[in-house]
Structures are given as structure tokens and as C-alpha cells.
Write a protein that holds these residues in place. Sequence first.
Motif, short mmCIF file in Angstrom:
data_model
loop_
_atom_site.label_atom_id
_atom_site.label_comp_id
_atom_site.label_asym_id
_atom_site.label_seq_id
_atom_site.Cartn_x
_atom_site.Cartn_y
_atom_site.Cartn_z
N GLU A 14 -8.90 -25.44 24.52
CA GLU A 14 -9.34 -26.32 25.61
C GLU A 14 -9.04 -25.77 27.00
O GLU A 14 -9.07 -26.50 27.98
CB GLU A 14 -8.75 -27.72 25.44
N ASP A 15 -8.76 -24.46 27.12
CA ASP A 15 -8.51 -23.85 28.42
C ASP A 15 -9.74 -23.06 28.85
O ASP A 15 -9.84 -21.85 28.62
CB ASP A 15 -7.28 -22.95 28.37
N PHE A 16 -10.69 -23.76 29.47
CA PHE A 16 -11.95 -23.13 29.87
C PHE A 16 -11.78 -22.15 31.03
O PHE A 16 -12.63 -21.33 31.26
CB PHE A 16 -12.99 -24.20 30.23
N THR A 17 -10.66 -22.23 31.76
CA THR A 17 -10.45 -21.31 32.87
C THR A 17 -10.17 -19.89 32.36
O THR A 17 -10.44 -18.92 33.06
CB THR A 17 -9.28 -21.76 33.79
N ARG A 18 -9.67 -19.78 31.14
CA ARG A 18 -9.35 -18.46 30.58
C ARG A 18 -10.33 -18.03 29.50
O ARG A 18 -10.23 -16.92 28.98
CB ARG A 18 -7.93 -18.46 30.03
N ALA A 19 -11.27 -18.90 29.17
CA ALA A 19 -12.25 -18.59 28.13
C ALA A 19 -13.07 -17.37 28.55
O ALA A 19 -13.56 -17.30 29.67
CB ALA A 19 -13.17 -19.78 27.90
N GLY A 20 -13.17 -16.40 27.67
CA GLY A 20 -13.93 -15.19 27.95
C GLY A 20 -13.06 -14.01 28.37
O GLY A 20 -13.56 -12.90 28.50
N GLU A 21 -11.77 -14.22 28.56
CA GLU A 21 -10.89 -13.12 28.97
C GLU A 21 -10.81 -12.03 27.91
O GLU A 21 -10.84 -10.84 28.23
CB GLU A 21 -9.49 -13.63 29.30
N ALA A 22 -10.70 -12.42 26.66
CA ALA A 22 -10.60 -11.42 25.58
C ALA A 22 -11.88 -10.60 25.50
O ALA A 22 -11.83 -9.37 25.45
CB ALA A 22 -10.31 -12.10 24.25
N SER A 23 -13.03 -11.27 25.49
CA SER A 23 -14.29 -10.53 25.38
C SER A 23 -14.51 -9.61 26.58
O SER A 23 -15.02 -8.50 26.44
CB SER A 23 -15.47 -11.48 25.17
N GLU A 49 -19.04 -15.70 22.19
CA GLU A 49 -19.43 -16.93 21.48
C GLU A 49 -18.29 -17.42 20.58
O GLU A 49 -18.00 -18.61 20.53
CB GLU A 49 -20.70 -16.71 20.65
N GLY A 50 -17.66 -16.50 19.87
CA GLY A 50 -16.55 -16.88 19.00
C GLY A 50 -15.36 -17.39 19.79
O GLY A 50 -14.71 -18.37 19.40
N GLU A 51 -15.09 -16.73 20.90
CA GLU A 51 -13.96 -17.14 21.74
C GLU A 51 -14.20 -18.54 22.32
O GLU A 51 -13.30 -19.39 22.31
CB GLU A 51 -13.81 -16.12 22.87
#
Length: 140
Positions: A14-23, A49-51
Motif C-alpha cells: 500500500e505504499d504507492f509513493t515507492r511503487a516502481g522503485e524495484a523495476s 506490473e507485478g510490483e
Amino acid sequence: MADILEFTYEVSGEDFTRAGEASSDVKRKLKKLGVSPDVIRRVSIALYEGEINMVIHAHGGKITIQISEDKITMILDDRGPGIPDIAKAMTAGYSTAPDNVRNLGFGAGMGLPNMKKNTDKIDIETKLGVGTKVLMEIKL
């Protein structure tokens, strides 16, 4: 590249601010390794998409990336509720995302279909109430 390179990332639920950092980080690393732009694009789409699915549906989890001479393996292991019907979840447009997530522009029901479309192999293991493990591979 004789050895397997491995990177791990923790994904916060539920932390959308960090979503996509790994990719994004994986994309940078693949560019430095000289991986072809087409493979980088496919990895970036499938992994993002998975993240995002881990952020929306699970309570976070762990991503492991393995890069060998012949393939890139992405393992996403979450602590979410599990997927009740994998076949239905693989249908484009099907989503169980709540309204607050949809209002943010996520949850259109394209996550798993895009993951499948952009990988050479996808395996999903899920157990209700325990979590889901997704293994994706892209050949080099």
C-alpha cells in the motif's frame, strides 16, 4: 557472464509513493550490463506490473531478480490474500482493486495479462490466506 547476478528488493504494501522503485532499478542495471532494449522493455513492463500488484493486493513482499547468460528470472513472493481464481485474474480487464486504488489510476485489470504477454514463461503459485509466488522468465 558466467555467474548468476542476483538482486533482491523489499516491496512495501500500500505504499504507492515507492511503487516502481524495484523495476526502475532493475532497468538501470540491465542498461549498464548492455542488455538489449527490447528485453529491458519486456522486463520493465512485467516487473512493474507485478510490483504494483504486490502494492495493491498484497501486504508487500520480496522480489528476487536473477540474471544469467541465457535468461532473466523474476521471482515475486508476497504475503497477500492469494488469488482465488487464477484463470479469471489472467483475463484482461478483470480486477479486484478497491475504488480508492482505481481512483489513483491503478487496478485496470491488466497486471497479470501484461506480465504474461511480456515474458517467455510465467508460473503462479498461490495459497489463499498465505500469499502468492510468481516466477517469470525472459530469455536473452
